[in-house]
Motif scaffolding. Sequence first.
Motif, short mmCIF file in Angstrom:
data_model
loop_
_atom_site.label_atom_id
_atom_site.label_comp_id
_atom_site.label_asym_id
_atom_site.label_seq_id
_atom_site.Cartn_x
_atom_site.Cartn_y
_atom_site.Cartn_z
N LEU A 137 0.84 -1.20 -0.09
CA LEU A 137 0.01 -0.04 0.07
C LEU A 137 0.97 1.11 0.01
CD1 LEU A 137 -2.08 -1.51 2.80
CD2 LEU A 137 -3.19 -0.71 0.86
N ILE A 138 0.80 1.93 -1.08
CA ILE A 138 1.67 3.39 -1.20
C ILE A 138 1.12 4.43 -1.18
CG2 ILE A 138 1.63 2.95 -3.59
CD1 ILE A 138 4.70 4.18 -3.72
N ALA A 139 1.33 5.51 -0.45
CA ALA A 139 0.56 6.79 -0.13
C ALA A 139 0.97 7.49 -1.36
CB ALA A 139 1.16 7.32 0.95
N ARG A 140 -0.04 7.93 -1.96
CA ARG A 140 -0.20 8.81 -3.11
C ARG A 140 0.04 10.22 -2.64
NH1 ARG A 140 -3.99 8.50 -8.45
NH2 ARG A 140 -2.66 9.87 -9.71
N ARG A 176 12.03 3.59 7.04
CA ARG A 176 13.04 4.30 6.40
C ARG A 176 12.07 4.32 4.84
NH1 ARG A 176 18.05 4.83 6.26
NH2 ARG A 176 18.34 3.28 8.11
N ASP A 177 12.18 5.66 4.31
CA ASP A 177 11.56 6.05 3.13
C ASP A 177 9.95 5.96 3.13
OD1 ASP A 177 14.11 6.79 2.08
OD2 ASP A 177 14.30 4.77 1.01
N ASP A 178 9.51 5.76 4.11
CA ASP A 178 7.83 5.68 4.37
C ASP A 178 7.56 6.96 4.18
OD1 ASP A 178 5.57 4.13 5.52
OD2 ASP A 178 5.71 6.10 6.72
N VAL A 179 6.10 7.29 3.76
CA VAL A 179 5.47 8.45 3.79
C VAL A 179 5.76 9.43 5.26
CG1 VAL A 179 3.13 7.93 4.20
CG2 VAL A 179 3.56 9.97 2.79
N ARG A 180 5.66 8.69 6.14
CA ARG A 180 5.78 9.35 7.51
C ARG A 180 7.05 9.91 7.76
NH1 ARG A 180 3.12 4.17 10.05
NH2 ARG A 180 3.89 3.38 8.06
N HIS A 181 8.01 9.18 7.32
CA HIS A 181 9.37 9.70 7.43
C HIS A 181 9.60 10.95 6.58
CE1 HIS A 181 14.11 8.61 6.60
NE2 HIS A 181 13.75 9.67 7.36
N GLN A 182 9.14 10.82 5.38
CA GLN A 182 9.20 12.34 4.43
C GLN A 182 8.40 13.32 4.89
OE1 GLN A 182 7.92 10.15 0.82
NE2 GLN A 182 9.96 9.03 0.31
N TYR A 183 7.44 12.86 5.41
CA TYR A 183 6.53 14.09 5.90
C TYR A 183 7.22 14.95 7.05
CZ TYR A 183 2.48 16.31 8.36
OH TYR A 183 1.50 16.99 9.03
#
Length: 242
Positions: free
Chosen positions: A85-88, A135-142
């Motif tokens: 499941l990838i966050a858009r 790592r590299d998850d949408v939460r990490h990026q956010y």
Amino acid sequence: MMRPIAWIAVSLGLLGAVAHAGPLRVVTEETAYSYLQAGKVSGPATEVVEATLQRAGLDDYQIGLYPWARAYDMALQEPGVLIYLIARTSEREALFRWVGEIMRIDYHFYRLRERDDIEVPDLEAAKAYRVGVLRDDVRHQYLQANGFKKIVVTAHNSDNFKRLLNGQVDLVPMPEQDMLAQCKEAGLDPNEVERTLTLGDSTQLYMAFSLQTDDATVLRTQAAFETLQADGTLARLMGGSH
């Protein structure tokens, strides 16, 4: 009346023959909706992906469970990879070929209930604490984009949650179902963990192909996913939880 993608797929004759040469590689991470059970990748989101591929006539595929950073890198770099499941997000929009929205979730900061020294009335206050992320998850990026400096990175949800339990991090951002699944796995009463703050708006979680995947495969899968939405199969499959 057919919806546009399905119409294009039919008009091109894409639903009559399998388009992709060689097995598709389907990649995901361990969550409350995708997990290993009896040696097989299972879970509601996995059922949606398999039903979509079956309806698209794409029977030659292999599903693998990976650390998120590895799954993400495969989908970013290699042809014929389907990730879920990838966050858009706007940052990712041009990096993948988006098939369809499987679900929406909210991420919340959680702390141990006994840690009443941790107060998070807003996002700015959370920057004072050590936050565990994948790592590299949408939460990490956010969190990086919002100026968080005390980020502790791990490869797996279970490792991240263990760091919360043993005091290596103060907060973890997780959807509620993942938190409940992690508590069950750790033998912990969910009441021992407390939600402190919801992060931003709901996140759309999709299945998406790597950019290098051929057009015919993408169109077939998009058309099949639309029919799953239209006939209620998507809602029925996602009604279950781990």
